[in-house]
Design a protein around this motif. Structure first.
Motif, PDB file in Angstrom:
ATOM      1  N   ASP A  78       0.833  -1.199   0.000  1.00 37.34           N
ATOM      2  CA  ASP A  78       0.000   0.000   0.000  1.00 37.34           C
ATOM      3  C   ASP A  78       0.874   1.258   0.000  1.00 37.34           C
ATOM      4  N   THR A  79       1.931   1.251   0.830  1.00 32.73           N
ATOM      5  CA  THR A  79       2.869   2.380   0.858  1.00 32.73           C
ATOM      6  C   THR A  79       3.563   2.536  -0.490  1.00 32.73           C
ATOM      7  N   GLN A  80       3.931   1.411  -1.078  1.00 38.42           N
ATOM      8  CA  GLN A  80       4.582   1.464  -2.390  1.00 38.42           C
ATOM      9  C   GLN A  80       3.656   2.062  -3.445  1.00 38.42           C
ATOM     10  N   LEU A  81       2.380   1.696  -3.418  1.00 33.27           N
ATOM     11  CA  LEU A  81       1.422   2.271  -4.368  1.00 33.27           C
ATOM     12  C   LEU A  81       1.253   3.771  -4.138  1.00 33.27           C
ATOM     13  N   THR A  82       1.241   4.193  -2.885  1.00 30.90           N
ATOM     14  CA  THR A  82       1.168   5.631  -2.575  1.00 30.90           C
ATOM     15  C   THR A  82       2.398   6.349  -3.107  1.00 30.90           C
TER      16      THR A  82
END
Length: 186
Positions: A78-82
């Protein structure tokens, strides 16, 4: 639609799906014949650093495979997508040339379009594997359809896409995108 928001708009539904994946679903098959759910999540985690680097015109090697039985991989993805969405919000990300973890210079707008398509198609793969639905707005799907249609033959030649699945010309845009990539929307 601003090109600066395309990656964010493609990533948002995928992020919601990722937060729902239970550990007992990791071995479930996906419509992407190369990956089960675990493999598809690792594929996304693996390429994320390179795709973020591409927005910054930095060559970053793909990440290592992640053990999805340990740690909070969903939060990491999720952090990577952000971070990916943030990087591609910069108008300069879409200009000039860049690289995706390899030595070949590619038009940055092509790479950005590939990323948007990847997020949508693999988001659908995960949703289908989990028995849920996912949707994106028509403006974004029109953009992705034109990008995929323009590069589908090359994608098939590179082994990225399977053979085209015939889909009615008046079918929903997402179905036509999926057919171009070798996925059966049904």
């Amino acid at each position: 639609m601003s090109e600066n928001e395309r990656v964010a708009r493609a990533a948002e539904p995928l992020s919601k799906i990722i937060r729902t994946i239970a550990p007992d679903r990791l071995a479930d098959p996906t419509p992407c014949s190369d990956f089960d759910v675990r493999g598809l999540l690792n594929h996304l985690l693996h390429w994320g650093p390179s795709l973020i680097g591409a927005a910054h015109k930095q060559e970053i090697a793909p990440g290592a495979e992640v053990d999805l039985t340990e740690g909070d991989w969903a939060a990491a993805l999720d952090t990577q997508l952000t971070d990916l969405a943030t990087a591609w919000r910069d108008p300069d990300a879409w200009q000039g040339v860049t690289r995706m973890g390899g030595p070949t210079d590619l038009p940055a707008s092509l790479v950005g379009g590939m990323i948007v398509g990847e997020l949508i198609v693999h988001g659908w793969d995960l949703a289908r594997a989990l028995g849920t639905t996912v949707s994106w707005d028509d403006d974004l799907l029109r953009y992705v359809h034109s990008e995929v249609a323009a590069t589908a033959d090359q994608g098939r030649a590179m082994g990225i896409y399977g053979p085209e699945i015939p889909v009615a010309p008046d079918a929903p845009l997402l179905d036509r995108i999926l057919g171009l990539t070798g996925r059966d929307p049904a």
